[in-house]
Design a protein around this motif. Structure first.
Motif, mmCIF file in Angstrom:
data_model
loop_
_atom_site.group_PDB
_atom_site.id
_atom_site.type_symbol
_atom_site.label_atom_id
_atom_site.label_comp_id
_atom_site.label_asym_id
_atom_site.label_seq_id
_atom_site.Cartn_x
_atom_site.Cartn_y
_atom_site.Cartn_z
ATOM 1 N N CYS A 87 0.842 -1.199 0.000
ATOM 2 C CA CYS A 87 0.000 0.000 0.000
ATOM 3 C C CYS A 87 0.876 1.247 0.000
ATOM 4 O O CYS A 87 2.091 1.158 0.002
ATOM 5 N N CYS A 88 0.236 2.367 0.011
ATOM 6 C CA CYS A 88 0.817 3.643 0.427
ATOM 7 C C CYS A 88 2.006 4.151 -0.382
ATOM 8 O O CYS A 88 2.999 4.597 0.195
ATOM 9 N N PRO A 89 1.949 4.149 -1.724
ATOM 10 C CA PRO A 89 3.097 4.637 -2.492
ATOM 11 C C PRO A 89 3.411 6.107 -2.231
ATOM 12 O O PRO A 89 4.545 6.544 -2.423
ATOM 13 N N GLU A 90 2.424 6.867 -1.732
ATOM 14 C CA GLU A 90 2.664 8.288 -1.444
ATOM 15 C C GLU A 90 3.681 8.491 -0.320
ATOM 16 O O GLU A 90 4.236 9.573 -0.164
ATOM 17 N N GLN A 91 3.963 7.441 0.443
ATOM 18 C CA GLN A 91 4.902 7.560 1.556
ATOM 19 C C GLN A 91 6.363 7.652 1.094
ATOM 20 O O GLN A 91 7.256 7.850 1.917
ATOM 21 N N THR A 92 6.595 7.513 -0.209
ATOM 22 C CA THR A 92 7.937 7.743 -0.750
ATOM 23 C C THR A 92 7.889 8.766 -1.885
ATOM 24 O O THR A 92 8.856 8.931 -2.601
ATOM 25 N N SER A 93 6.795 9.461 -2.034
ATOM 26 C CA SER A 93 6.666 10.466 -3.084
ATOM 27 C C SER A 93 7.125 11.823 -2.573
ATOM 28 O O SER A 93 6.697 12.267 -1.507
ATOM 29 N N GLY A 94 8.003 12.473 -3.319
ATOM 30 C CA GLY A 94 8.501 13.784 -2.927
ATOM 31 C C GLY A 94 9.648 13.741 -1.945
ATOM 32 O O GLY A 94 10.023 14.766 -1.368
ATOM 33 N N VAL A 95 10.237 12.574 -1.755
ATOM 34 C CA VAL A 95 11.362 12.439 -0.835
ATOM 35 C C VAL A 95 12.601 13.091 -1.456
ATOM 36 O O VAL A 95 12.970 12.797 -2.586
ATOM 37 N N GLU A 96 13.216 13.972 -0.693
ATOM 38 C CA GLU A 96 14.467 14.590 -1.113
ATOM 39 C C GLU A 96 15.626 13.717 -0.667
ATOM 40 O O GLU A 96 15.708 13.346 0.508
ATOM 41 N N LEU A 97 16.493 13.383 -1.594
ATOM 42 C CA LEU A 97 17.707 12.624 -1.307
ATOM 43 C C LEU A 97 18.836 13.636 -1.148
ATOM 44 O O LEU A 97 19.147 14.375 -2.081
ATOM 45 N N ARG A 98 19.424 13.689 0.047
ATOM 46 C CA ARG A 98 20.463 14.670 0.342
ATOM 47 C C ARG A 98 21.730 13.953 0.810
ATOM 48 O O ARG A 98 21.655 12.993 1.567
ATOM 49 N N ILE A 99 22.875 14.451 0.352
ATOM 50 C CA ILE A 99 24.164 13.826 0.650
ATOM 51 C C ILE A 99 25.140 14.910 1.080
ATOM 52 O O ILE A 99 25.240 15.957 0.434
ATOM 53 N N GLY A 100 25.864 14.663 2.167
ATOM 54 C CA GLY A 100 26.861 15.630 2.604
ATOM 55 C C GLY A 100 27.512 15.235 3.911
ATOM 56 O O GLY A 100 27.338 14.118 4.401
ATOM 57 N N ASN A 101 28.253 16.175 4.491
ATOM 58 C CA ASN A 101 29.002 15.917 5.723
ATOM 59 C C ASN A 101 28.468 16.680 6.926
ATOM 60 O O ASN A 101 29.033 16.595 8.004
ATOM 61 N N SER A 102 27.381 17.404 6.758
ATOM 62 C CA SER A 102 26.838 18.225 7.834
ATOM 63 C C SER A 102 25.668 17.524 8.531
ATOM 64 O O SER A 102 24.877 16.832 7.894
ATOM 65 N N LEU A 103 25.576 17.752 9.843
ATOM 66 C CA LEU A 103 24.417 17.279 10.597
ATOM 67 C C LEU A 103 23.456 18.427 10.912
ATOM 68 O O LEU A 103 22.515 18.262 11.678
ATOM 69 N N GLU A 104 23.687 19.587 10.283
ATOM 70 C CA GLU A 104 22.781 20.712 10.470
ATOM 71 C C GLU A 104 21.378 20.306 10.030
ATOM 72 O O GLU A 104 21.193 19.707 8.972
ATOM 73 N N LYS A 105 20.413 20.613 10.873
ATOM 74 C CA LYS A 105 19.010 20.239 10.625
ATOM 75 C C LYS A 105 18.908 18.733 10.366
ATOM 76 O O LYS A 105 18.241 18.273 9.457
ATOM 77 N N ASN A 106 19.627 17.949 11.179
ATOM 78 C CA ASN A 106 19.652 16.483 11.094
ATOM 79 C C ASN A 106 20.207 15.968 9.765
ATOM 80 O O ASN A 106 19.936 14.843 9.378
ATOM 81 N N GLY A 107 20.974 16.784 9.069
ATOM 82 C CA GLY A 107 21.532 16.390 7.775
ATOM 83 C C GLY A 107 20.656 16.790 6.603
ATOM 84 O O GLY A 107 21.023 16.595 5.445
ATOM 85 N N ASN A 108 19.506 17.385 6.896
ATOM 86 C CA ASN A 108 18.553 17.716 5.836
ATOM 87 C C ASN A 108 18.893 19.009 5.101
ATOM 88 O O ASN A 108 18.188 19.386 4.168
ATOM 89 N N ASN A 109 19.974 19.670 5.480
ATOM 90 C CA ASN A 109 20.444 20.859 4.762
ATOM 91 C C ASN A 109 21.577 20.532 3.804
ATOM 92 O O ASN A 109 22.091 21.426 3.138
#
Length: 161
Positions: A87-109
């Motif tokens: 079920c629930c394909p919307e639960q992976t729709s619009g997911v931003e994939l982010r890669i880096g070395n910072s933990l600012e904003k839990n790594g989401n920046n």
């Protein structure tokens, strides 16, 4: 293009060596379930325990996220995300994939490699990240209240030499 495909065959799944955390945990669906090496997503109408056994799921919340710590910085070339099939394909729709070395904003920046569109149930989607450098690989659903479900995350790259 053939050379790039050959490169992916030589790369190992770095996610298997890392550790994962997420913004919250639904039931028993912790972050580590998305890096267990099992690209399985329950299909049909299984017993709910199947999804809970194989997939990482956050609680229903604003801005859910999932983060993989590779324990060292790597050049990331490809990331593959597998969605659940029951079920629930919307639960992976619009997911931003982010890669880096910072933990600012839990790594989401960290810099963005890509954004998922609607990933059909039970399917996988891959992103070519062109050798982005980072220790952290984040999946982030910004500005929405939703569950975030990941049945497997595979990260292919090489050491930072």
């Amino acid at each position: 293009m053939e050379r790039l495909s050959y490169l992916f065959l030589l790369l190992e799944n770095l996610a298997l060596k890392g550790t994962a955390v997420q913004s919250s945990i639904f039931y028993i669906c912790g972050a580590a379930k998305a890096i267990d090496g099992i690209r399985y997503s329950p299909s049909g109408t299984p017993h709910p325990a199947e999804t809970h056994t194989y997939c990482s799921i956050t609680d229903y919340q604003l801005n859910p996220w999932w983060r993989l710590d590779l324990l060292d910085s790597y050049y990331i070339y490809k990331v593959t995300i597998t969605n659940r099939a029951d079920c629930c394909p919307e639960q992976t729709s619009g997911v931003e994939l982010r890669i880096g070395n910072s933990l600012e904003k839990n790594g989401n920046n960290n810099p963005r490699c890509g954004v998922t569109s609607l990933v059909p149930g039970g399917s996988s989607v891959s992103f070519s990240c062109g050798g982005m450098e980072g220790r952290y690989v984040n999946m982030y659903l910004p500005n929405i209240q939703m569950y975030l479900t990941l049945c497997e995350v595979e990260v292919f790259g090489t050491g930072n030499f």
